[in-house]
Design an enzyme around this catalytic site. Structure first.
Site, mmCIF file in Angstrom:
data_model
loop_
_atom_site.group_PDB
_atom_site.id
_atom_site.type_symbol
_atom_site.label_atom_id
_atom_site.label_comp_id
_atom_site.label_asym_id
_atom_site.label_seq_id
_atom_site.Cartn_x
_atom_site.Cartn_y
_atom_site.Cartn_z
ATOM 1 N N ARG A 93 0.855 -1.302 -0.197
ATOM 2 C CA ARG A 93 0.111 0.105 0.099
ATOM 3 C C ARG A 93 0.689 1.337 0.182
ATOM 4 N NH1 ARG A 93 0.060 4.705 2.320
ATOM 5 N NH2 ARG A 93 0.710 3.683 4.393
ATOM 6 N N PHE A 131 8.648 10.851 -3.077
ATOM 7 C CA PHE A 131 8.102 12.227 -2.807
ATOM 8 C C PHE A 131 9.059 12.826 -1.884
ATOM 9 C CE2 PHE A 131 5.132 14.907 -0.623
ATOM 10 C CZ PHE A 131 4.548 15.816 -1.678
ATOM 11 N N SER A 140 6.428 18.771 10.082
ATOM 12 C CA SER A 140 5.144 19.621 9.765
ATOM 13 C C SER A 140 5.201 20.970 9.335
ATOM 14 C CB SER A 140 4.437 19.436 11.230
ATOM 15 O OG SER A 140 4.203 17.935 11.597
ATOM 16 N N SER A 166 9.811 7.668 2.144
ATOM 17 C CA SER A 166 9.710 5.974 1.421
ATOM 18 C C SER A 166 10.143 6.052 -0.001
ATOM 19 C CB SER A 166 8.093 6.281 1.528
ATOM 20 O OG SER A 166 7.458 6.287 2.637
ATOM 21 N N ARG A 274 -9.124 -20.641 19.796
ATOM 22 C CA ARG A 274 -8.248 -21.063 20.938
ATOM 23 C C ARG A 274 -9.202 -21.442 22.161
ATOM 24 N NH1 ARG A 274 -3.797 -22.362 23.544
ATOM 25 N NH2 ARG A 274 -3.297 -20.871 25.262
ATOM 26 N N PHE A 284 -15.795 -15.988 26.582
ATOM 27 C CA PHE A 284 -15.794 -15.315 27.682
ATOM 28 C C PHE A 284 -16.118 -13.685 27.639
ATOM 29 C CE2 PHE A 284 -11.429 -18.168 28.118
ATOM 30 C CZ PHE A 284 -12.396 -19.224 28.705
ATOM 31 N N GLN A 285 -16.702 -13.265 28.820
ATOM 32 C CA GLN A 285 -17.154 -11.946 28.616
ATOM 33 C C GLN A 285 -16.128 -10.804 28.079
ATOM 34 O OE1 GLN A 285 -19.659 -10.862 31.784
ATOM 35 N NE2 GLN A 285 -20.889 -12.543 31.814
ATOM 36 N N GLU A 370 2.099 12.150 6.970
ATOM 37 C CA GLU A 370 1.123 12.904 6.496
ATOM 38 C C GLU A 370 0.840 14.216 7.360
ATOM 39 O OE1 GLU A 370 1.355 13.135 3.292
ATOM 40 O OE2 GLU A 370 1.256 10.993 2.813
ATOM 41 N N GLY A 371 1.641 14.437 8.467
ATOM 42 C CA GLY A 371 1.457 15.518 9.346
ATOM 43 C C GLY A 371 0.876 14.687 10.638
#
Length: 391
Positions: A93, A131, A140, A166, A274, A284-285, A370-371
Site C-alpha cells: 500500500r 516524494f 510538519s 519512502s 483458542r 468469555f465476557q 502526512e502530518g
C-alpha cells in the site's frame, strides 16, 4: 454548511465497486498474502511484478485523469481499494500511495514533455518514484524547507538532505521540494530528479514496521537539474505539496482502516479457535468486550473515511477539515484495535507466529505520517475557530 454536509450520504458500494473490490481481494488472497510474512521478516522489498499488477485494478494512477494515463477514480473508490491492499500488505500500500503521490504532482504541474517521458514509467510500475519533502529539521513545518536550489545557466544546482523518504533507497526518480527564494517567504519549488544524476546518493534507514517498503535518506550534493524538470510554477511548490498532502491524509486514513480490519478479523478468528478451561475464549465476557470495541472502532473509522472521501469527490469546502479528522481518528483507532487484537491472542500475539504483532508495527507510523495527529488536531480546531496555533 458545505455542499458535502447538505448532500445525503450513501454508504452502500455500487455493483461496479463491489466487483472491483472482489477482484482485488481474490488476487491479494491468492497471489500476495502467501509471500507477505517471509518478505517482511527478511526486509525484502515487495516484488516488482506485484507492484505492476496493481495497475490492473486501477491502483497505479487511480486518481489521475484519463488524459494523463490514469483511471479518474473517485476518492471513495480509490480509498476502498487502498484499504483492501493495506488489509493484506501495508508495505505494498505504501509503495502504491507514494508512487501515486509523485505521479499526481507530475501530472498536475509537469510540462507535456516531462509527463510524456516519465508518467508512463511510473504508472506502469516500471519505475519506482519517491516524494521528497521531509528534512532533518522540517517535518510538519513544510513551508520552511532548507534544501536549496541555486539558478544556473541550464537550470538549478540542488544541495540538501531529505530524510524519512519512502522508497528513497530504491527510487529511480522522484519529485523533490526545494527552496528557490528567501527563507520564511515560502518560495518553494518542485523539481523532478533521477537517481543517476551526478551528486545524488541515498541510504536506507531501518524502521519499526513495513519492512518491505524501504525508507531512506536522500543527499543532493550540487546536483544539476535541468530547467525543464520544473513542476508547476517557480516558487509555487508549497501549494502543490499542500494540495496533495490533503489527499494523502485521506489515503492514510483508509490505510489505517485496512490494517484495523485485518487485526479485528484475526482476533475474531483466534477467539473462535483458542480453547481455555474447556471452551473457546470467544465465550468469555472480557474477550467479547474487546471484540465489540474493535468492531465499533473499525466501523466508525470506515464511516469517517468515506465521509472525507465523499467531501474530496464533491470538492466540498470542508474537505481539508474532514481529511484531518479521518486521518487523526482512523490512525488512533487502528493502534487500539491492533493492541486489543494482540491481547485477545495472549502470549501468542506477542510472537511472530501470528501476524498481529506486525499489524501493530505496520500501523504505528500512520499517526505520524502526512502530518502528526497532534498537528491534525490543531488544523481541525483552526478550521472551526479561525485562529492558528502555528503562527
Amino acid at each position: 454548511m458545505s455542499a458535502a454536509q447538505e448532500a445525503p450520504m450513501n454508504f452502500l458500494l455500487s455493483s461496479e465497486q463491489i466487483e472491483l473490490q472482489d477482484a482485488l481481494r481474490r488476487y491479494l488472497h491468492a497471489e500476495v498474502a502467501p509471500v507477505v510474512d517471509a518478505h517482511e521478516a527478511e526486509s525484502r522489498m515487495v516484488p516488482k511484478h506485484i507492484v505492476r499488477a496493481m495497475r490492473d485494478f486501477g491502483l497505479l494512477g487511480g486518481l489521475l485523469p484519463e488524459a494523463s494515463g490514469g483511471f479518474a477514480l473517485p476518492m471513495t473508490t480509490y480509498g476502498m481499494l487502498i484499504a483492501e491492499v493495506a488489509r493484506v500488505w501495508p508495505s505494498l500500500r505504501s509503495i502504491v500511495s507514494t508512487s501515486n503521490l509523485a505521479a499526481s504532482v507530475l501530472a498536475d504541474g509537469g510540462s507535456s514533455a516531462l509527463k510524456d517521458k516519465y508518467l508512463p514509467r511510473i504508472l506502469s510500475g516500471e519505475a519506482i518514484a519517491s516524494f521528497a519533502l521531509s528534512e532533518p529539521n522540517i517535518g510538519s513545518d513544510a513551508a520552511n524547507i532548507e534544501t536549496r536550489a541555486t539558478v544556473t545557466g541550464q537550470g538549478w544546482k540542488v544541495s540538501g538532505r531529505k530524510l524519512y523518504i519512502s522508497l528513497g533507497p530504491v527510487c529511480e526518480l522522484g519529485v523533490v521540494f526545494v527552496r528557490t527564494g528567501e527563507a520564511g517567504k515560502r518560495q518553494v519549488s518542485c523539481l523532478l530528479f533521477e537517481r543517476d544524476m551526478p551528486g545524488f546518493s541515498s541510504s536506507p534507514i531501518p524502521k519499526m514496521g513495513m519492512h518491505s517498503c524501504p525508507l531512506g535518506e536522500l543527499l543532493f550534493d550540487e546536483v544539476d537539474i535541468p530547467r525543464g524538470n520544473l513542476i508547476g510554477q517557480e516558487g509555487a511548490g508549497f501549494s502543490l505539496a499542500k494540495k496533495y498532502l490533503n489527499v494523502g491524509r485521506c489515503v492514510v486514513a483508509f490505510s489505517a482502516l485496512g490494517i484495523a480490519q485485518a487485526a479485528c478479523d484475526a482476533a475474531v478468528r483466534y477467539a473462535g479457535e483458542r480453547v481455555q478451561f474447556g471452551k473457546p475464549i470467544a465465550s468469555f465476557q472480557l474477550v467479547q468486550h474487546m471484540i465489540a470495541d474493535m468492531l465499533t472502532l473499525v466501523e466508525t473509522s470506515r464511516l469517517i473515511c468515506y465521509r472525507a472521501a465523499a467531501a474530496l469527490d464533491q470538492d466540498a469546502a470542508d474537505s481539508q477539515l474532514l481529511c484531518s479528522m479521518a486521518k487523526r481518528y482512523a490512525t488512533d483507532a487502528v493502534l487500539r484495535v491492533a493492541e486489543q487484537s494482540m491481547q485477545v491472542h495472549g502470549g501468542a500475539g506477542y510472537t511472530a507466529l501470528f501476524p498481529v504483532e506486525r499489524y501493530y508495527r505496520d500501523a504505528r507510523h500512520l499517526s505520524i505520517a502526512e502530518g502528526t495527529n497532534q498537528i491534525q488536531s490543531l488544523l481541525i480546531a483552526q478550521g472551526v475557530l479561525g485562529v492558528s496555533a502555528l503562527k
